[in-house]
Design a protein around this motif. Structure first.
Motif, PDB file in Angstrom:
ATOM      1  N   TRP A 155     -12.420   3.595  -1.634  1.00  0.00           N
ATOM      2  CA  TRP A 155     -11.028   3.883  -1.970  1.00  0.00           C
ATOM      3  C   TRP A 155     -10.209   4.055  -0.698  1.00  0.00           C
ATOM      4  CZ3 TRP A 155      -7.284   7.477  -0.981  1.00  0.00           C
ATOM      5  CH2 TRP A 155      -6.189   7.512  -1.858  1.00  0.00           C
ATOM      6  N   MET A 172      -5.787   4.563   0.609  1.00  0.00           N
ATOM      7  CA  MET A 172      -4.481   4.940   0.067  1.00  0.00           C
ATOM      8  C   MET A 172      -3.426   3.825   0.178  1.00  0.00           C
ATOM      9  SD  MET A 172      -3.314   7.762   2.893  1.00  0.00           S
ATOM     10  CE  MET A 172      -3.334   7.388   4.644  1.00  0.00           C
ATOM     11  N   GLY A 192       5.533   4.389   6.875  1.00  0.00           N
ATOM     12  CA  GLY A 192       4.093   4.560   6.693  1.00  0.00           C
ATOM     13  C   GLY A 192       3.407   3.242   6.422  1.00  0.00           C
ATOM     14  N   TYR A 242       0.209   2.368   7.414  1.00  0.00           N
ATOM     15  CA  TYR A 242      -1.234   2.534   7.206  1.00  0.00           C
ATOM     16  C   TYR A 242      -1.933   1.240   7.612  1.00  0.00           C
ATOM     17  CZ  TYR A 242      -5.701   4.043   5.224  1.00  0.00           C
ATOM     18  OH  TYR A 242      -7.028   4.351   5.041  1.00  0.00           O
ATOM     19  N   GLU A 290       4.934   3.314  11.850  1.00  0.00           N
ATOM     20  CA  GLU A 290       3.591   3.912  11.750  1.00  0.00           C
ATOM     21  C   GLU A 290       3.316   4.711  13.021  1.00  0.00           C
ATOM     22  OE1 GLU A 290       1.016   4.242   9.445  1.00  0.00           O
ATOM     23  OE2 GLU A 290       0.363   5.503  11.113  1.00  0.00           O
ATOM     24  N   PHE A 291       2.997   6.032  12.856  1.00  0.00           N
ATOM     25  CA  PHE A 291       2.818   6.793  14.108  1.00  0.00           C
ATOM     26  C   PHE A 291       1.364   6.896  14.565  1.00  0.00           C
ATOM     27  CE2 PHE A 291       3.386  11.199  11.837  1.00  0.00           C
ATOM     28  CZ  PHE A 291       2.044  11.284  11.515  1.00  0.00           C
ATOM     29  N   PHE A 345      -4.188   3.171  13.220  1.00  0.00           N
ATOM     30  CA  PHE A 345      -3.777   2.497  11.974  1.00  0.00           C
ATOM     31  C   PHE A 345      -2.853   1.328  12.313  1.00  0.00           C
ATOM     32  CE2 PHE A 345      -4.056   6.804   9.462  1.00  0.00           C
ATOM     33  CZ  PHE A 345      -5.436   6.763   9.579  1.00  0.00           C
ATOM     34  N   GLY A 401       5.472   4.927  16.041  1.00  0.00           N
ATOM     35  CA  GLY A 401       6.207   6.153  16.319  1.00  0.00           C
ATOM     36  C   GLY A 401       6.469   6.905  15.033  1.00  0.00           C
ATOM     37  N   SER A 440       8.779   8.535  12.139  1.00  0.00           N
ATOM     38  CA  SER A 440      10.038   8.154  11.475  1.00  0.00           C
ATOM     39  C   SER A 440      11.200   9.039  11.924  1.00  0.00           C
ATOM     40  CB  SER A 440       9.860   8.253   9.965  1.00  0.00           C
ATOM     41  OG  SER A 440       9.340   9.533   9.609  1.00  0.00           O
ATOM     42  N   ASP A 497       6.259   5.669   1.807  1.00  0.00           N
ATOM     43  CA  ASP A 497       4.841   5.828   1.479  1.00  0.00           C
ATOM     44  C   ASP A 497       4.113   6.550   2.598  1.00  0.00           C
ATOM     45  OD1 ASP A 497       2.061   3.590   0.629  1.00  0.00           O
ATOM     46  OD2 ASP A 497       2.572   5.621  -0.059  1.00  0.00           O
ATOM     47  N   TRP A 548       3.822  10.531   4.899  1.00  0.00           N
ATOM     48  CA  TRP A 548       3.486  11.902   4.470  1.00  0.00           C
ATOM     49  C   TRP A 548       4.514  12.376   3.466  1.00  0.00           C
ATOM     50  CZ3 TRP A 548      -0.993  11.309   5.567  1.00  0.00           C
ATOM     51  CH2 TRP A 548      -1.589  11.308   6.841  1.00  0.00           C
ATOM     52  N   LYS A 549       4.052  12.943   2.391  1.00  0.00           N
ATOM     53  CA  LYS A 549       4.923  13.217   1.235  1.00  0.00           C
ATOM     54  C   LYS A 549       5.998  14.261   1.536  1.00  0.00           C
ATOM     55  CE  LYS A 549       2.222  10.216  -0.072  1.00  0.00           C
ATOM     56  NZ  LYS A 549       2.679   8.837   0.279  1.00  0.00           N
ATOM     57  N   ASP A 579       6.615   5.819  -3.314  1.00  0.00           N
ATOM     58  CA  ASP A 579       5.280   5.854  -3.897  1.00  0.00           C
ATOM     59  C   ASP A 579       4.849   7.306  -4.090  1.00  0.00           C
ATOM     60  OD1 ASP A 579       1.903   4.891  -2.900  1.00  0.00           O
ATOM     61  OD2 ASP A 579       2.844   4.919  -4.877  1.00  0.00           O
ATOM     62  N   ASN A 580       3.918   7.562  -5.012  1.00  0.00           N
ATOM     63  CA  ASN A 580       3.235   8.853  -5.149  1.00  0.00           C
ATOM     64  C   ASN A 580       4.114  10.013  -5.579  1.00  0.00           C
ATOM     65  OD1 ASN A 580       2.010   7.637  -2.195  1.00  0.00           O
ATOM     66  ND2 ASN A 580       0.702   7.728  -4.004  1.00  0.00           N
ATOM     67  N   LEU A 615      -2.374   6.204 -10.080  1.00  0.00           N
ATOM     68  CA  LEU A 615      -2.796   6.299  -8.682  1.00  0.00           C
ATOM     69  C   LEU A 615      -3.706   5.109  -8.399  1.00  0.00           C
ATOM     70  CD1 LEU A 615      -2.910   8.109  -6.113  1.00  0.00           C
ATOM     71  CD2 LEU A 615      -5.046   9.011  -7.046  1.00  0.00           C
ATOM     72  N   GLU A 616      -3.494   4.477  -7.260  1.00  0.00           N
ATOM     73  CA  GLU A 616      -4.224   3.251  -6.921  1.00  0.00           C
ATOM     74  C   GLU A 616      -5.723   3.362  -7.210  1.00  0.00           C
ATOM     75  OE1 GLU A 616      -2.046   4.763  -4.897  1.00  0.00           O
ATOM     76  OE2 GLU A 616      -2.916   5.254  -2.985  1.00  0.00           O
TER      77      GLU A 616
HETATM   78  N1  LIG Z   1       6.601  10.546   9.874  1.00  0.00           N
HETATM   79  C1  LIG Z   1       5.838   9.441   9.962  1.00  0.00           C
HETATM   80  N2  LIG Z   1       6.231   8.407  10.712  1.00  0.00           N
HETATM   81  C2  LIG Z   1       5.463   7.293  10.769  1.00  0.00           C
HETATM   82  N3  LIG Z   1       4.270   7.147  10.132  1.00  0.00           N
HETATM   83  C3  LIG Z   1       3.863   8.179   9.399  1.00  0.00           C
HETATM   84  C4  LIG Z   1       4.607   9.361   9.263  1.00  0.00           C
HETATM   85  N4  LIG Z   1       3.948  10.200   8.435  1.00  0.00           N
HETATM   86  C5  LIG Z   1       2.805   9.574   8.081  1.00  0.00           C
HETATM   87  N5  LIG Z   1       2.756   8.347   8.671  1.00  0.00           N
HETATM   88  C6  LIG Z   1       1.706   7.354   8.463  1.00  0.00           C
HETATM   89  O1  LIG Z   1       1.796   6.947   7.097  1.00  0.00           O
HETATM   90  C7  LIG Z   1       0.502   6.976   6.493  1.00  0.00           C
HETATM   91  C8  LIG Z   1       0.390   8.189   5.634  1.00  0.00           C
HETATM   92  C9  LIG Z   1       0.448   8.086   4.329  1.00  0.00           C
HETATM   93  C10 LIG Z   1       0.333   9.310   3.476  1.00  0.00           C
HETATM   94  N6  LIG Z   1      -0.084   8.895   2.150  1.00  0.00           N
HETATM   95  C11 LIG Z   1      -0.795   9.712   1.401  1.00  0.00           C
HETATM   96  O2  LIG Z   1      -1.095  10.853   1.762  1.00  0.00           O
HETATM   97  C12 LIG Z   1      -1.293   9.206   0.099  1.00  0.00           C
HETATM   98  C13 LIG Z   1      -2.296   9.937  -0.533  1.00  0.00           C
HETATM   99  C14 LIG Z   1      -2.794   9.488  -1.743  1.00  0.00           C
HETATM  100  N7  LIG Z   1      -3.805  10.255  -2.377  1.00  0.00           N
HETATM  101  O3  LIG Z   1      -4.237  11.297  -1.800  1.00  0.00           O
HETATM  102  O4  LIG Z   1      -4.246   9.907  -3.503  1.00  0.00           O
HETATM  103  C15 LIG Z   1      -2.325   8.314  -2.349  1.00  0.00           C
HETATM  104  C16 LIG Z   1      -1.310   7.590  -1.698  1.00  0.00           C
HETATM  105  O5  LIG Z   1      -0.799   6.437  -2.238  1.00  0.00           O
HETATM  106  C17 LIG Z   1      -0.780   8.030  -0.491  1.00  0.00           C
HETATM  107  O6  LIG Z   1       0.241   7.294   0.078  1.00  0.00           O
HETATM  108  C18 LIG Z   1      -0.471   7.041   7.650  1.00  0.00           C
HETATM  109  O7  LIG Z   1      -0.726   5.744   8.131  1.00  0.00           O
HETATM  110  C19 LIG Z   1       0.297   7.886   8.657  1.00  0.00           C
HETATM  111  O8  LIG Z   1      -0.138   7.680   9.971  1.00  0.00           O
END
Ligand SMILES: Nc1ncnc2c1ncn2[C@@H]1O[C@H](/C=C/CNC(=O)c2cc([N+](=O)[O-])cc(O)c2O)[C@@H](O)[C@H]1O
Ligand SMILES: [Mg+2]
Length: 214
Positions: A38, A40, A66, A68, A90-91, A95, A117, A119, A141, A143-144, A169-170, A198-199
């Motif tokens: 699995w 995300m 985001g 990923y 993407e920071f 990834f 970097g 967001s 998509d 950090w929530k 998303d989410n 959820l995926e």
């Molecule tokens: N401020 C920012 N600037 C740039 N990049 C950033 C950022 N904050 C996070 N990221 C990047 O975005 C991705 C994080 C996603 C969080 N999704 C999740 O946490 C997530 C969790 C579940 N889940 O737990 O089932 C399911 C999902 O579909 C999800 O998207 C990661 O690649 C992270 O490095």
């Protein structure tokens, strides 16, 4: 040294997908996530809703928060008209490195600008550094707990215009309660919930589509 899940996902793409064929890249990732590990990604079920929003809008400027591994980046870029631009932020450098290779394997590099970097740091620089004035579509998509502050930041930076669409998303799982409350109660947005799962699971989740009214 142990490989990481994104590295194993990339290997599955390079092994099972055809170079230059975005659909085969999307299929290979979904197959990997269903049968092996699995991950995300927005996934196939919510991905179809994403596809229909993109196809209906036919956007020329898209922002993704985001990246990923680049799964939704490839899904979106595959549907964009020629000369359209997708900027994805993407920071995490590891990834980002994987996502660049996934995007390259799909053959969509021309349409995608992956910027490394945070967001919060990059959004205020977009107008001057990336030559985009406003976005037709933003896909959230990352950090929530960043959805709401980044939405307010995009508003403040004048990156949204009347009719711009936010697709998040989410909004149920893991959930973005403060963001959902904001877009559903603000007179500046017209919001609609697309119920899904959820995926790769049977857990409820969904996408929230919010039109900025200016
Ligand atoms: N401020 C920012 N600037 C740039 N990049 C950033 C950022 N904050 C996070 N990221 C990047 O975005 C991705 C994080 C996603 C969080 N999704 C999740 O946490 C997530 C969790 C579940 N889940 O737990 O089932 C399911 C999902 O579909 C999800 O998207 C990661 O690649 C992270 O490095
Ligand atoms: Mg997600």
């Amino acid at each position: 040294t142990q490989s990481t899940r994104p590295q194993r996902l990339l290997s599955a793409v390079q092994k099972n997908a055809t170079r230059g064929d975005p659909c085969s890249v999307v299929k290979a990732i979904d197959q990997f996530c269903r049968s092996k590990e699995w991950a995300m990604n927005v996934g196939d079920e919510k991905g179809c809703i994403l596809d229909s929003v993109v196809s209906e809008l036919n956007p020329t400027t898209v922002l993704e928060l985001g990246t990923y591994c680049g799964y939704s980046t490839v899904r979106i870029a595959n549907l964009l008209p020629p000369h359209a631009k997708l900027i994805t932020l993407e920071f995490n450098p590891d990834f980002a490195a994987i996502a660049r290779q996934v995007i390259a394997w799909s053959g969509l590099e021309e349409k995608v600008q992956l910027v490394e970097g945070a967001s919060g740091d990059l959004i205020p620089k977009i107008k001057q550094d990336f030559g985009v004035q406003t976005f037709d579509l933003v896909f959230l998509d990352h950090w929530k707990d960043r959805y709401l502050p980044d939405t307010k930041l995009m508003e403040a930076c004048g990156l949204l215009r009347k009719g711009s669409i936010l697709l998040a998303d989410n909004v149920i799982c893991p959930g973005t309660p403060d963001y959902l409350e904001y877009v559903r109660s603000s007179p500046r947005y017209e919001s609609q919930y697309f119920k899904s799962h959820l995926e790769y699971t049977k857990v409820e989740d969904g996408l929230e589509k919010s039109v900025f009214l200016g």
